[in-house]
Design a protein around this motif. Structure first.
Motif, PDB file in Angstrom:
ATOM      1  N   ASN A   1      -7.706 -22.021   9.676  1.00 42.95           N
ATOM      2  CA  ASN A   1      -6.502 -21.188   9.565  1.00 42.95           C
ATOM      3  C   ASN A   1      -5.398 -21.862   8.768  1.00 42.95           C
ATOM      4  O   ASN A   1      -4.258 -21.402   8.784  1.00 42.95           O
ATOM      5  CB  ASN A   1      -5.965 -20.834  10.957  1.00 42.95           C
ATOM      6  CG  ASN A   1      -7.009 -20.260  11.882  1.00 42.95           C
ATOM      7  OD1 ASN A   1      -7.399 -20.898  12.848  1.00 42.95           O
ATOM      8  ND2 ASN A   1      -7.479 -19.066  11.585  1.00 42.95           N
TER       9      ASN A   1
ATOM     10  N   GLU B   1      -5.121 -15.877  10.649  1.00 46.15           N
ATOM     11  CA  GLU B   1      -5.907 -15.473   9.486  1.00 46.15           C
ATOM     12  C   GLU B   1      -6.863 -16.603   9.084  1.00 46.15           C
ATOM     13  O   GLU B   1      -6.527 -17.787   9.162  1.00 46.15           O
ATOM     14  CB  GLU B   1      -4.976 -15.122   8.326  1.00 46.15           C
ATOM     15  CG  GLU B   1      -4.089 -13.929   8.624  1.00 46.15           C
ATOM     16  CD  GLU B   1      -3.241 -13.519   7.426  1.00 46.15           C
ATOM     17  OE1 GLU B   1      -3.479 -14.054   6.326  1.00 46.15           O
ATOM     18  OE2 GLU B   1      -2.360 -12.662   7.590  1.00 46.15           O
TER      19      GLU B   1
ATOM     20  N   ILE C   1      -9.104 -18.665   6.382  1.00 41.96           N
ATOM     21  CA  ILE C   1      -9.098 -19.009   4.967  1.00 41.96           C
ATOM     22  C   ILE C   1     -10.439 -18.660   4.336  1.00 41.96           C
ATOM     23  O   ILE C   1     -11.500 -19.052   4.835  1.00 41.96           O
ATOM     24  CB  ILE C   1      -8.817 -20.512   4.766  1.00 41.96           C
ATOM     25  CG1 ILE C   1      -7.514 -20.924   5.471  1.00 41.96           C
ATOM     26  CG2 ILE C   1      -8.758 -20.848   3.277  1.00 41.96           C
ATOM     27  CD1 ILE C   1      -6.290 -20.245   4.955  1.00 41.96           C
TER      28      ILE C   1
ATOM     29  N   THR D   1      -6.958 -15.199   2.307  1.00 43.59           N
ATOM     30  CA  THR D   1      -7.449 -15.164   3.676  1.00 43.59           C
ATOM     31  C   THR D   1      -8.222 -13.863   3.899  1.00 43.59           C
ATOM     32  O   THR D   1      -8.362 -13.046   2.988  1.00 43.59           O
ATOM     33  CB  THR D   1      -6.292 -15.258   4.695  1.00 43.59           C
ATOM     34  OG1 THR D   1      -5.562 -14.014   4.688  1.00 43.59           O
ATOM     35  CG2 THR D   1      -5.352 -16.409   4.351  1.00 43.59           C
TER      36      THR D   1
END
Length: 240
Positions: free
Chosen positions: A80, A60, A62, A99
């Motif tokens: 990440n 994911e 940020i 995220t």
């Protein structure tokens, strides 16, 4: 305005999370911690001055990370992951991380002699979804009418990654690959202007270990390439 909304959300969030996961035991052991992500959970984590607490969010990305106290706490964002550091002990604040896929809420406390060095979030539900999608895309070979299959294909070279069998059902083409190959080649088809275009394919593995490359079309001529080597494949019964 954005700052005001974010601060309000940070304050209000502490009243909306019904479940709490406390990582104090892991912090006292100063161990790398793996946490299975759950929605609507408040995480209690621990930091220490002159040390970084790193939180990894898998793949994911940020979007932002901010604490309620950005004077005594520093938050550094990577692609990440984030890194947290307090300026002193006996501090507490909340931390919101957004995220591209999820929102995370933490209560962070600074301690004198223990902390969470690394927190890695795990996402088994994503793996389950990938497996489910893969099963949905699996080709039901058992329903193919064998009498309608076309296997009139020729190959120009024989490598260990050359298909051992090629056939199509009029809509899809199937390459039966050697189960011992370590790397799968790419596949291209020849276009009307005599150039080659990359073609997407799927790999289905059978119970006996065979890898089947499934191409969602039929073609007159194509090329399998692996490194500098290539195999030209021609469909002798192509009629379109």
């Amino acid at each position: 305005m954005k700052k005001i909304i974010l601060i309000f959300f940070l304050v209000a969030s502490s009243f909306t999370y019904s479940k709490t996961i406390n990582l104090v035991k892991e912090a006292k052991n100063k161990e790398i911690t793996k946490v299975i992500f759950q929605k609507d959970v408040k995480y209690l984590i621990y930091a220490m001055p002159l040390r970084q607490t790193i939180i990894n969010f898998g793949n994911e990305k940020i979007e932002y990370a901010e604490t309620g106290d950005n004077v005594q706490w520093s938050v550094m964002e990577d692609i990440n992951s984030i890194r947290i550091k307090p300026t002193d002990t006996n501090l507490k604040t909340d931390l919101l991380v957004k995220t591209n896929e999820n929102t995370y809420y933490f209560i962070v406390s600074s301690c004198h002699n223990f902390y969470n060095p690394i927190i890695n979030f795990l996402y088994p539900q994503k793996i389950e979804n990938q497996i489910r999608r893969r099963k949905e895309q699996e080709v039901p070979l058992s329903v193919i009418n064998l009498e309608e299959l076309n296997n009139a294909y020729t190959v120009s070279r024989e490598y260990n990654w050359t298909p051992v069998q090629i056939f199509d059902d009029g809509q899809k083409t199937y390459f039966i690959m050697n189960p011992s190959i370590q790397e799968m080649p790419i596949f291209l088809t020849r276009t009307e202007d005599r150039n080659y275009a990359l073609v997407n394919f799927r790999i289905k593995q059978t119970n006996n270990g065979l890898n089947i490359m499934v191409i969602d079309r039929i073609f007159k001529e194509g090329v399998l390439k692996l490194g500098k080597k290539q195999v030209v494949i021609k469909n002798k019964n192509y009629k379109f």
